[in-house]
Design a protein around this motif. Structure first.
Motif, PDB file in Angstrom:
ATOM      1  N   UNK A  33       0.839  -1.202   0.000  1.00  0.00           N
ATOM      2  CA  UNK A  33       0.000   0.000   0.000  1.00  0.00           C
ATOM      3  C   UNK A  33       0.869   1.245   0.000  1.00  0.00           C
ATOM      4  N   UNK A  34       0.488   2.206  -0.830  1.00  0.00           N
ATOM      5  CA  UNK A  34       1.204   3.477  -0.952  1.00  0.00           C
ATOM      6  C   UNK A  34       0.180   4.600  -0.921  1.00  0.00           C
ATOM      7  N   UNK A  35       0.430   5.621  -0.117  1.00  0.00           N
ATOM      8  CA  UNK A  35      -0.467   6.781  -0.028  1.00  0.00           C
ATOM      9  C   UNK A  35       0.342   8.044  -0.284  1.00  0.00           C
ATOM     10  N   UNK A  36      -0.188   8.898  -1.158  1.00  0.00           N
ATOM     11  CA  UNK A  36       0.406  10.200  -1.441  1.00  0.00           C
ATOM     12  C   UNK A  36      -0.503  11.266  -0.834  1.00  0.00           C
ATOM     13  N   UNK A  37      -0.048  11.882   0.258  1.00  0.00           N
ATOM     14  CA  UNK A  37      -0.834  12.911   0.946  1.00  0.00           C
ATOM     15  C   UNK A  37      -0.563  14.276   0.322  1.00  0.00           C
ATOM     16  N   UNK A  38      -1.628  14.932  -0.123  1.00  0.00           N
ATOM     17  CA  UNK A  38      -1.466  16.201  -0.819  1.00  0.00           C
ATOM     18  C   UNK A  38      -0.943  15.972  -2.219  1.00  0.00           C
ATOM     19  N   UNK A  91      -5.922   1.284   7.672  1.00  0.00           N
ATOM     20  CA  UNK A  91      -4.979   0.264   8.120  1.00  0.00           C
ATOM     21  C   UNK A  91      -3.583   0.809   7.867  1.00  0.00           C
ATOM     22  N   UNK A  92      -2.571   0.341   8.623  1.00  0.00           N
ATOM     23  CA  UNK A  92      -1.208   0.863   8.415  1.00  0.00           C
ATOM     24  C   UNK A  92      -0.764   0.712   6.964  1.00  0.00           C
ATOM     25  N   UNK A  93      -0.086   1.739   6.451  1.00  0.00           N
ATOM     26  CA  UNK A  93       0.371   1.742   5.060  1.00  0.00           C
ATOM     27  C   UNK A  93       1.867   1.453   5.028  1.00  0.00           C
ATOM     28  N   UNK A  94       2.335   0.966   3.895  1.00  0.00           N
ATOM     29  CA  UNK A  94       3.746   0.612   3.765  1.00  0.00           C
ATOM     30  C   UNK A  94       4.610   1.799   3.358  1.00  0.00           C
ATOM     31  N   UNK A  95       4.085   2.657   2.498  1.00  0.00           N
ATOM     32  CA  UNK A  95       4.797   3.878   2.108  1.00  0.00           C
ATOM     33  C   UNK A  95       3.833   5.047   2.209  1.00  0.00           C
ATOM     34  N   UNK A 124       7.814   3.057   5.445  1.00  0.00           N
ATOM     35  CA  UNK A 124       8.553   4.305   5.284  1.00  0.00           C
ATOM     36  C   UNK A 124       7.600   5.489   5.145  1.00  0.00           C
ATOM     37  N   UNK A 125       7.940   6.582   5.819  1.00  0.00           N
ATOM     38  CA  UNK A 125       7.288   7.870   5.595  1.00  0.00           C
ATOM     39  C   UNK A 125       8.307   8.803   4.956  1.00  0.00           C
ATOM     40  N   UNK A 126       7.953   9.392   3.833  1.00  0.00           N
ATOM     41  CA  UNK A 126       8.856  10.284   3.096  1.00  0.00           C
ATOM     42  C   UNK A 126       8.154  11.615   2.869  1.00  0.00           C
ATOM     43  N   UNK A 127       8.806  12.693   3.292  1.00  0.00           N
ATOM     44  CA  UNK A 127       8.185  14.022   3.253  1.00  0.00           C
ATOM     45  C   UNK A 127       9.180  15.031   2.688  1.00  0.00           C
ATOM     46  N   UNK A 128       8.692  15.913   1.854  1.00  0.00           N
ATOM     47  CA  UNK A 128       9.453  17.073   1.393  1.00  0.00           C
ATOM     48  C   UNK A 128       8.610  18.319   1.625  1.00  0.00           C
ATOM     49  N   UNK A 129       9.235  19.346   2.190  1.00  0.00           N
ATOM     50  CA  UNK A 129       8.544  20.612   2.422  1.00  0.00           C
ATOM     51  C   UNK A 129       9.472  21.773   2.082  1.00  0.00           C
ATOM     52  N   UNK A 130       8.939  22.865   1.560  1.00  0.00           N
ATOM     53  CA  UNK A 130       9.779  24.057   1.379  1.00  0.00           C
ATOM     54  C   UNK A 130      10.201  24.617   2.732  1.00  0.00           C
ATOM     55  N   UNK A 131      11.434  25.105   2.796  1.00  0.00           N
ATOM     56  CA  UNK A 131      11.893  25.797   4.017  1.00  0.00           C
ATOM     57  C   UNK A 131      12.647  27.061   3.608  1.00  0.00           C
ATOM     58  N   UNK A 132      11.962  27.841   2.801  1.00  0.00           N
ATOM     59  CA  UNK A 132      12.542  29.089   2.277  1.00  0.00           C
ATOM     60  C   UNK A 132      11.774  30.312   2.770  1.00  0.00           C
ATOM     61  N   UNK A 133      11.178  30.200   3.948  1.00  0.00           N
ATOM     62  CA  UNK A 133      10.276  31.251   4.424  1.00  0.00           C
ATOM     63  C   UNK A 133      11.025  32.506   4.879  1.00  0.00           C
ATOM     64  N   UNK A 134      12.351  32.410   5.006  1.00  0.00           N
ATOM     65  CA  UNK A 134      13.157  33.590   5.310  1.00  0.00           C
ATOM     66  C   UNK A 134      13.760  34.208   4.057  1.00  0.00           C
ATOM     67  N   UNK A 249      13.932  17.578   3.505  1.00  0.00           N
ATOM     68  CA  UNK A 249      13.555  16.200   3.175  1.00  0.00           C
ATOM     69  C   UNK A 249      13.637  15.337   4.434  1.00  0.00           C
ATOM     70  N   UNK A 250      12.677  14.451   4.581  1.00  0.00           N
ATOM     71  CA  UNK A 250      12.650  13.517   5.707  1.00  0.00           C
ATOM     72  C   UNK A 250      12.266  12.137   5.185  1.00  0.00           C
ATOM     73  N   UNK A 251      13.063  11.143   5.484  1.00  0.00           N
ATOM     74  CA  UNK A 251      12.727   9.745   5.187  1.00  0.00           C
ATOM     75  C   UNK A 251      12.876   8.973   6.491  1.00  0.00           C
ATOM     76  N   UNK A 252      11.756   8.509   7.047  1.00  0.00           N
ATOM     77  CA  UNK A 252      11.759   7.813   8.327  1.00  0.00           C
ATOM     78  C   UNK A 252      11.204   6.408   8.163  1.00  0.00           C
ATOM     79  N   UNK A 253      11.929   5.427   8.714  1.00  0.00           N
ATOM     80  CA  UNK A 253      11.482   4.030   8.688  1.00  0.00           C
ATOM     81  C   UNK A 253      10.859   3.702  10.044  1.00  0.00           C
TER      82      UNK A 253
END
Length: 256
Positions: A33-38, A91-95, A124-134, A249-253
């Motif tokens: 199972x793979x879920x793409x949030x947003x 149910x818990x997802x794999x990615x 695995x949870x994999x997240x990318x977010x902008x961090x250019x707010x300054x 970037x965050x990749x957490x197992x």
């Protein structure tokens, strides 16, 4: 917020590159199972579906306009309208994947551990977010918002730092993770066209302004912001504009 797929797609290659870099950083696995949030218009969701053709893939987004574009891509993916602020898996997802979306959600100290708990052990949870707010693109936006007849209407609508320091995410996730990889990359986008940084921010950071102001007041705001951006991001000798953009970037197992 009222997302505009056409405006967002003006710099599609530059916006998508961090997402593809995040996919490339995923560890080897065979998820069911793979879920793409947003998921937005679904291009990166399709990259996930093509990588793991045997998996059940879902793309979740709060914008019906974006999902309308996504639904044209492939019926293998379950495209779902939903609010990622309150999303929990059945149910818990794999990615669990999220590219340039979670910066819009408050309360990362509780949000990120909750999302990782929705991942199956070893997943695995994999997240990318902008961090250019300054960066000038955002500091000038806030300055213009605070200095004009629209100040009261826009008060509190442009957040100063919705994404935290990288080490903070490690501390939040490490207690329930087997491994946490956190890093930053600053992209130097080379943009074409007149006022490209303005056109970029109109699709994202400026959305609260576009939803609040209208008519002559909005036009006045846009002109002040455009002039400030033109000074901060001048055209180069070849007519293009350089737009530095830092991303986290965050990749957490998930721990077993």
């Amino acid at each position: 917020m009222a997302w505009d797929p056409a405006q967002y797609g003006l710099f599609e290659a530059a916006r998508a590159r961090p997402g593809h870099d995040l996919i490339a950083a995923l560890p080897p696995c065979k998820p069911a199972t793979v879920v793409d949030l947003g998921c937005g218009a679904g291009k990166l969701t399709m990259a996930l579906a093509n990588r793991w053709s045997a998996a059940e893939v879902a793309g979740i987004d709060s914008s019906s306009a974006m999902l309308g574009r996504a639904a044209l891509l492939d019926t293998r993916v379950a495209w779902e309208l939903g609010d990622i602020r309150h999303w929990t898996p059945k149910a818990p997802v794999d990615v669990l994947f999220s590219n340039a979306a979670l910066q819009w959600v408050e309360g990362h100290g509780t949000l990120f551990p909750r999302l990782l708990r929705g991942v199956a052990p070893g997943g695995v949870m994999a997240v990318q977010m902008p961090r250019n707010f300054a960066s000038p693109s955002h500091t000038l936006l806030r300055q213009v918002a605070e200095d004009g007849p629209w100040a009261a209407a826009l008060a509190g609508k442009l957040r100063e730092a919705p994404v935290h320091d990288p080490a903070q995410y490690y501390d939040w996730l490490a207690p329930i993770a087997a491994h946490v990889d956190v890093w930053e990359t600053e992209y130097l986008h080379v943009l074409d066209g007149p006022d490209p940084v303005l056109e970029w921010t109109k699709a994202t950071a400026m959305l609260p302004v576009l939803e609040t102001l209208q008519g002559a007041e909005l036009a006045d705001f846009m002109e002040r912001y455009r002039a400030a951006l033109a000074a901060a991001y001048p055209r180069r000798a070849d007519g293009r504009t350089l737009f530095p953009f830092r991303r986290l970037f965050i990749v957490a197992t998930r721990a077993s």
